[in-house]
Design a protein around this motif. Sequence first.
Motif, mmCIF file in Angstrom:
data_model
loop_
_atom_site.group_PDB
_atom_site.id
_atom_site.type_symbol
_atom_site.label_atom_id
_atom_site.label_comp_id
_atom_site.label_asym_id
_atom_site.label_seq_id
_atom_site.Cartn_x
_atom_site.Cartn_y
_atom_site.Cartn_z
ATOM 1 N N GLY A 1 0.809 -1.212 0.000
ATOM 2 C CA GLY A 1 0.000 0.000 0.000
ATOM 3 C C GLY A 1 0.843 1.261 0.000
ATOM 4 O O GLY A 1 1.986 1.267 0.463
ATOM 5 N N PHE A 2 0.285 2.343 -0.522
ATOM 6 C CA PHE A 2 0.959 3.634 -0.532
ATOM 7 C C PHE A 2 0.508 4.447 0.678
ATOM 8 O O PHE A 2 -0.486 4.125 1.320
ATOM 9 C CB PHE A 2 0.647 4.398 -1.821
ATOM 10 N N ILE A 3 1.231 5.497 0.958
ATOM 11 C CA ILE A 3 0.891 6.369 2.084
ATOM 12 C C ILE A 3 1.456 7.753 1.821
ATOM 13 O O ILE A 3 2.416 7.919 1.047
ATOM 14 C CB ILE A 3 1.442 5.801 3.420
ATOM 15 N N ARG A 4 0.862 8.746 2.472
ATOM 16 C CA ARG A 4 1.368 10.118 2.337
ATOM 17 C C ARG A 4 2.822 10.193 2.804
ATOM 18 O O ARG A 4 3.203 9.614 3.805
ATOM 19 C CB ARG A 4 0.497 11.052 3.183
ATOM 20 N N ASP A 5 3.627 10.949 2.044
ATOM 21 C CA ASP A 5 5.039 11.144 2.371
ATOM 22 C C ASP A 5 5.786 9.818 2.474
ATOM 23 O O ASP A 5 6.638 9.631 3.342
ATOM 24 C CB ASP A 5 5.202 11.921 3.691
ATOM 25 N N LEU A 6 5.447 8.868 1.584
ATOM 26 C CA LEU A 6 6.209 7.628 1.550
ATOM 27 C C LEU A 6 7.668 7.975 1.289
ATOM 28 O O LEU A 6 7.980 8.673 0.328
ATOM 29 C CB LEU A 6 5.685 6.724 0.433
ATOM 30 N N ILE B 1 -6.501 9.234 -2.905
ATOM 31 C CA ILE B 1 -6.430 8.956 -4.344
ATOM 32 C C ILE B 1 -5.311 9.771 -4.976
ATOM 33 O O ILE B 1 -4.514 9.260 -5.778
ATOM 34 C CB ILE B 1 -7.785 9.264 -5.020
ATOM 35 N N ASP B 2 -5.234 11.062 -4.623
ATOM 36 C CA ASP B 2 -4.187 11.939 -5.175
ATOM 37 C C ASP B 2 -2.793 11.405 -4.832
ATOM 38 O O ASP B 2 -1.880 11.449 -5.668
ATOM 39 C CB ASP B 2 -4.340 13.357 -4.631
ATOM 40 N N GLU B 3 -2.615 10.909 -3.604
ATOM 41 C CA GLU B 3 -1.307 10.411 -3.197
ATOM 42 C C GLU B 3 -0.931 9.154 -3.978
ATOM 43 O O GLU B 3 0.216 8.982 -4.402
ATOM 44 C CB GLU B 3 -1.301 10.106 -1.693
ATOM 45 N N VAL B 4 -1.896 8.258 -4.177
ATOM 46 C CA VAL B 4 -1.629 7.055 -4.961
ATOM 47 C C VAL B 4 -1.261 7.427 -6.392
ATOM 48 O O VAL B 4 -0.312 6.881 -6.967
ATOM 49 C CB VAL B 4 -2.854 6.113 -4.940
ATOM 50 N N GLN B 5 -1.973 8.384 -6.973
ATOM 51 C CA GLN B 5 -1.672 8.821 -8.329
ATOM 52 C C GLN B 5 -0.261 9.408 -8.418
ATOM 53 O O GLN B 5 0.442 9.208 -9.408
ATOM 54 C CB GLN B 5 -2.705 9.845 -8.799
ATOM 55 N N ARG B 6 0.146 10.135 -7.361
ATOM 56 C CA ARG B 6 1.494 10.716 -7.354
ATOM 57 C C ARG B 6 2.557 9.628 -7.385
ATOM 58 O O ARG B 6 3.537 9.709 -8.145
ATOM 59 C CB ARG B 6 1.676 11.595 -6.109
ATOM 60 N N VAL B 7 2.380 8.583 -6.569
ATOM 61 C CA VAL B 7 3.358 7.492 -6.532
ATOM 62 C C VAL B 7 3.347 6.719 -7.855
ATOM 63 O O VAL B 7 4.400 6.322 -8.365
ATOM 64 C CB VAL B 7 3.095 6.549 -5.346
ATOM 65 N N LEU B 8 2.168 6.526 -8.426
ATOM 66 C CA LEU B 8 2.091 5.832 -9.714
ATOM 67 C C LEU B 8 2.864 6.601 -10.792
ATOM 68 O O LEU B 8 3.540 6.000 -11.635
ATOM 69 C CB LEU B 8 0.632 5.656 -10.135
ATOM 70 N N ARG B 9 2.766 7.923 -10.753
ATOM 71 C CA ARG B 9 3.543 8.723 -11.708
ATOM 72 C C ARG B 9 5.030 8.548 -11.451
ATOM 73 O O ARG B 9 5.830 8.465 -12.395
ATOM 74 C CB ARG B 9 3.156 10.205 -11.604
ATOM 75 N N GLU B 10 5.402 8.474 -10.173
ATOM 76 C CA GLU B 10 6.826 8.368 -9.818
ATOM 77 C C GLU B 10 7.425 7.054 -10.289
ATOM 78 O O GLU B 10 8.602 7.002 -10.648
ATOM 79 C CB GLU B 10 6.986 8.502 -8.297
ATOM 80 N N ILE B 11 6.648 5.975 -10.304
ATOM 81 C CA ILE B 11 7.177 4.677 -10.722
ATOM 82 C C ILE B 11 6.855 4.371 -12.186
ATOM 83 O O ILE B 11 7.144 3.271 -12.674
ATOM 84 C CB ILE B 11 6.643 3.543 -9.828
ATOM 85 N N GLY B 12 6.284 5.353 -12.887
ATOM 86 C CA GLY B 12 6.009 5.174 -14.310
ATOM 87 C C GLY B 12 4.822 4.290 -14.608
ATOM 88 O O GLY B 12 4.769 3.652 -15.671
#
Length: 396
Positions: free
Chosen positions: A260-265, A301-312
């Motif tokens: 799972g993702f989390i804020r400020d991972l 949702i926004d945080e998950v989208q941010r991490v998804l962008r970071e990992i391509g």
Amino acid sequence: MPPAVHPDRTAAVLVGVNFGAPHFDHELDELGQLAETAGLQPVARLTCKRQAPDAALFVGSGKAEEIRLLAEAEGAQEVLFDQALSPVQQRNLERAIGLPVNDRTLLILEIFAQRARSHEGKLQVELARLQYLSTRLVRRWSHLERQQGGIGGRGGPGETQIELDRRMIGDAIKRTKDRLDKVKRQRQTQRRQRERRETFSISLVGYTNAGKSTLFNALVKARAYAADQLFATLDTTTRQLYLGDSQGGGHSVSLSDTVGFIRDLPHGLVEAFEATLHEAADADLLLHVVDAANPTYPEQIDEVQRVLREIGADHVPQVLVFNKLDGLEPARRPHVLQDTLPLDGRECARIFVSARTGEGLPLLRAELAARAQAARADVPRPVPDGAAVPIGHNPG
């Protein structure tokens, strides 16, 4: 009188600093959950507001003294910050408060270390911990300043030992990276085998504690560990999901449950978990699981989208799965279980389910079957008809 603390837990004061973030957690609820997951017991919470971090003490000398007095009054043994601290700030705060001071980054690393079960997961956590420790040699090894290096007492204070420790950590990081590269090559081989078999691959992603593992178990009848806590699952689990004849041709797809993702991972964790997270980037479809009962789900949702962008992985098609339908009050229940929702400028299919009771799962399985069948036929899957209906919306 300080509250009673469980004998197996360390009493901690939680501290959060609001630098003007739009969604600041004033109650420090998530930090409290993280602390409890790591085995700490929050006994007091303190928040304050600043324009910018203090370079030396993060919160300034006056607030540091207030934290010291609060920790003393509550019998705390540790202070935990909701933001990342620099090594200098961490060391100065410990001197000012007189207690161990840790930050959100180390807390998440500790939880990951406790939860990792597979060989790969343990390697990934070890790498992230080593990278974190390498920036804090001065703090962790301050006792070495009493040592003298070199024959005859010449040389800088502790210079030889600190340099040795730095080299040892550097060597350990290199060895761990090499071992992870081997795991990554093995994963690539497995993916190529799946591609040769033309297996449609689906990955579950989402904010931690959204119910991914419970949904995974409900779909594939597996026994992956699932609990109402943060980071219950760290290791990727992949199973075959059979979609019956009535749902699109009687074929199987590959379903993976990811961390799972989390804020400020911590960025180091994103780097260390690259092999696992790329399971999502290489998928044909992402099931983005959302805790529909959590009022802060838009930020999650926004945080998950941010991490998804970071990992391509932001290019991979998604289906939003709004889970925990059984946790919604009657007034907040949706009128339809399948609609669409705007996501990053495009309409995304959304399905409401309860992984615990099974409500909505037939709709989800039918959607997955249709997606897999369309992929086999190389036909783009149209977005389901119907406008998005927000939770709690009651038209007319």
